[in-house]
Scaffold this active site. Structure first.
Site, mmCIF file in Angstrom:
data_model
loop_
_atom_site.group_PDB
_atom_site.id
_atom_site.type_symbol
_atom_site.label_atom_id
_atom_site.label_comp_id
_atom_site.label_asym_id
_atom_site.label_seq_id
_atom_site.Cartn_x
_atom_site.Cartn_y
_atom_site.Cartn_z
ATOM 1 C CB CYS A 73 -0.907 0.142 1.265
ATOM 2 S SG CYS A 73 -1.851 1.568 1.361
ATOM 3 C CB CYS A 79 -2.320 6.722 6.559
ATOM 4 S SG CYS A 79 -2.815 4.967 6.936
ATOM 5 C CB CYS A 160 -8.278 2.885 2.821
ATOM 6 S SG CYS A 160 -7.955 1.694 4.052
ATOM 7 C CD GLN A 284 -18.322 -6.076 17.158
ATOM 8 O OE1 GLN A 284 -17.390 -5.974 16.551
ATOM 9 N NE2 GLN A 284 -18.582 -6.092 18.296
ATOM 10 C CE1 TYR A 313 -19.748 -0.314 29.390
ATOM 11 C CE2 TYR A 313 -19.949 -2.769 30.189
ATOM 12 C CZ TYR A 313 -19.583 -1.345 30.476
ATOM 13 O OH TYR A 313 -18.940 -0.734 31.583
ATOM 14 C CD GLU A 334 -25.182 1.247 23.446
ATOM 15 O OE1 GLU A 334 -24.206 0.258 23.507
ATOM 16 O OE2 GLU A 334 -24.647 2.480 23.512
ATOM 17 C CG ASP A 382 -18.591 -6.072 23.295
ATOM 18 O OD1 ASP A 382 -17.485 -5.661 23.303
ATOM 19 O OD2 ASP A 382 -19.345 -6.183 22.106
ATOM 20 C CB CYS A 409 -11.980 -3.558 21.470
ATOM 21 S SG CYS A 409 -12.624 -2.481 22.489
HETATM 22 N N1 SAH Z 1 -22.090 -5.400 22.082
HETATM 23 C C1 SAH Z 1 -22.194 -4.704 20.788
HETATM 24 C C2 SAH Z 1 -21.516 -3.390 21.129
HETATM 25 C C3 SAH Z 1 -20.105 -2.943 21.686
HETATM 26 S S1 SAH Z 1 -19.546 -1.840 21.547
HETATM 27 C C4 SAH Z 1 -21.868 -5.385 19.573
HETATM 28 O O1 SAH Z 1 -21.171 -6.315 19.628
HETATM 29 O O2 SAH Z 1 -21.965 -4.553 18.450
HETATM 30 C C5 SAH Z 1 -19.541 -0.999 23.165
HETATM 31 C C6 SAH Z 1 -21.046 -0.425 23.250
HETATM 32 O O3 SAH Z 1 -20.763 0.289 24.652
HETATM 33 C C7 SAH Z 1 -21.177 0.769 22.280
HETATM 34 O O4 SAH Z 1 -22.622 0.447 21.946
HETATM 35 C C8 SAH Z 1 -21.168 1.940 23.117
HETATM 36 O O5 SAH Z 1 -22.136 3.079 22.772
HETATM 37 C C9 SAH Z 1 -21.519 1.389 24.504
HETATM 38 N N2 SAH Z 1 -21.178 2.111 25.745
HETATM 39 C C10 SAH Z 1 -20.061 2.969 26.024
HETATM 40 N N3 SAH Z 1 -19.943 3.369 27.201
HETATM 41 C C11 SAH Z 1 -21.358 2.585 27.866
HETATM 42 C C12 SAH Z 1 -21.635 2.756 29.297
HETATM 43 N N4 SAH Z 1 -20.901 3.521 30.059
HETATM 44 N N5 SAH Z 1 -22.781 2.037 29.520
HETATM 45 C C13 SAH Z 1 -23.596 1.500 28.488
HETATM 46 N N6 SAH Z 1 -22.993 1.210 27.131
HETATM 47 C C14 SAH Z 1 -22.039 2.123 26.850
#
Ligand code: SAH
Length: 452
Positions: A73, A79, A160, A284, A313, A334, A382, A409
């Site tokens: 690339c 970048c 990209c 995702q 989350y 969420e 998550d 992550c």
């Molecule tokens: N489990 C989902 C999202 C994971 S990403 C999936 O796999 O698609 C993490 C998520 O946590 C995001 O949607 C973000 O908006 C949310 N988030 C961030 N801080 C938070 C908090 N304090 N309480 C609840 N959710 C939160």
């Protein structure tokens, strides 16, 4: 001791969590060298010296690492996206496994079983989302691309390798439009100008495209022409949105959206279910790997059909909803209102009737649910990069789930949180890394914890 501008011979023995190679001088000082590979013997120019470490740049590769491949690339090294286009994918996977293991063992002090990384079939073109800053270079040429490493200088990138080819068409149409109508682009230092970011999302299975322009104002002059050009170039264009961001901030999206074309969302499929995706909702970025990650999470959840499942989350509800038919009932939490709204609609459009979603801060909501007497058998977590933190871990202990599935992550915050779990009676049984972000140093993991 080495000093700036010295040229030294250096063997690279390891890599940092950010993907830089590391070697040691004869005196034992660590030298960090970007775009080097473990096994390289290099001639390195020292750029910066600190007390116990230094930064260097490759002058010459004396003996290349067996893991080296030619980078493919033109933006590599400029970048801030890929750090590993110069090593084989097998080597990248090895480094990612190492990164997760190191974090869990060293930061978390946890001994557990580490499964091999869930690798990608395709290491390019996997991203379904791009947020591209728009600016001009010193000569006034329009720049649409990515920020350079640790900088806000835009590296222009017409295509990209991590993104669908179609995003290049959106970039091209946008660039031509800016040039034709001399659209004022945003200048971060002065806060002047209009067009700030180009934000694109593509639903892979349905091939629906969302284009969003982040503007310092309400819209753009000659917007109708831009819409017409986009629709002509992109038959699968589903919606165009103008997001208004008038703040002098690094945060990309403002709070207000105006739908200029279509319905303001796209729809994709994951694990055989349909999901609505709005501009503010988390989705995702690597759909194929997300399915593999969710399969692992599902295996760890080991649901038998009757359990109460708490999905913290939860974003648009994806993880929980794909397990809803295997459990008694599902509660998702969420913080982003649009995502919660999407989660509710996603439940409805997939005929899920045993789920409810709460719009709240996960630690606060979990504590409230605990006081109300909620006792989930399985909790899924998550969180974003900063992890879930100790308070939430204590609350979860109070709910006494038999299993916790932690999707992360960031290995460092995962490791820290696993330690909190250990202090609260939950043993980490297994950790599986999953490669969601090939060619970058980011790595996802999923961990299974059980109550002692
Ligand atoms: N489990 C989902 C999202 C994971 S990403 C999936 O796999 O698609 C993490 C998520 O946590 C995001 O949607 C973000 O908006 C949310 N988030 C961030 N801080 C938070 C908090 N304090 N309480 C609840 N959710 C939160």
């Amino acid at each position: 001791m080495i000093k700036k501008n010295d040229i030294i011979r250096l063997q690279i023995n390891s890599a940092t969590a950010e993907g830089s190679g590391v070697g040691r001088t004869e005196e034992g000082a660590a030298v960090f060298v970007p775009r080097s590979a473990v096994g390289d013997v290099l001639s390195v120019r020292i750029l910066k010296v600190k007390k116990t470490y230094a930064f260097g740049r490759i002058e010459e590769i004396l003996t290349p690492s067996p893991a080296r491949i030619p980078p493919d690339c033109p933006s590599f090294g400029k970048c801030g996206g890929c750090v590993w286009r110069h090593i084989t994918y097998a080597e990248e996977c090895r480094l990612k496994e190492q990164k997760v293991r190191d974090a869990v063992e060293r930061i978390g002090g946890i001994q557990t079983v580490f499964r091999p990384i869930i690798a990608c079939d395709a290491t390019d073109r996997y991203r379904n989302k791009a947020q591209l800053p728009v600016g001009r270079d010193r000569d006034g040429r329009v720049q649409i691309g990515f920020y350079a490493f640790h900088s806000h200088r835009i590296i222009d990138c017409s295509d990209c390798a991590l993104q669908p080819e179609q995003f290049a068409d959106v970039i091209r149409v946008t660039r031509e439009f800016i040039d034709t109508y001399d659209i004022p682009v945003y200048d971060e230092t002065t806060g002047q100008g209009r067009l700030r970011h180009l934000y694109i999302r593509r639903a892979e299975v349905t091939d629906e495209l969302m284009v969003c322009y982040v503007v310092n104002g309400n819209g753009l002059k000659h917007e109708d022409v831009l819409l017409k050009n986009l629709r002509e170039a992109l038959p699968n264009l589903k919606t165009v949105i103008f997001n208004s961001n008038r703040e002098k901030t690094n945060v990309i999206l403002g709070k207000k959206n105006r739908v200029a074309f279509g319905e303001g969302f796209i729809e994709d499929e994951l694990c055989g279910m349909k999901f609505k995706i709005s501009p503010f909702s988390f989705w995702q970025v690597n759909r194929v790997q997300a399915e593999k990650l969710y399969a692992k999470a599902r295996e760890y959840a080991a649901l038998s059909g009757n359990e109460l499942l708490l999905d913290l989350y939860c974003g648009t509800g994806t993880i929980g909803l794909t397990m809803a038919s295997s459990c008694g009932s599902l509660v998702g939490v969420e913080i982003i209102p649009d995502a919660v709204h999407d989660a509710e609609e996603n439940a409805a459009r997939n005929g899920v009737t045993n789920a409810r979603f709460l719009c709240a801060d996960a630690p606060e909501a979990a504590e409230r649910l605990r006081r109300e007497g909620l006792t989930p058998e399985v909790v899924i977590l998550d969180p974003p990069r900063k992890g879930c933190g100790e308070a939430l871990v204590r609350t979860i202990r109070g709910m006494e789930p038999s299993r916790v599935v932690y999707v992360s992550c960031d290995p460092a915050t995962l490791a820290r949180d696993l330690k909190y779990f250990a202090e609260n009676g939950y043993i980490t049984r297994e950790v599986t890394p999953c490669d969601m972000f090939s060619r970058t140093a980011h790595v996802e993991s999923v961990a299974l914890l059980t109550r002692v």
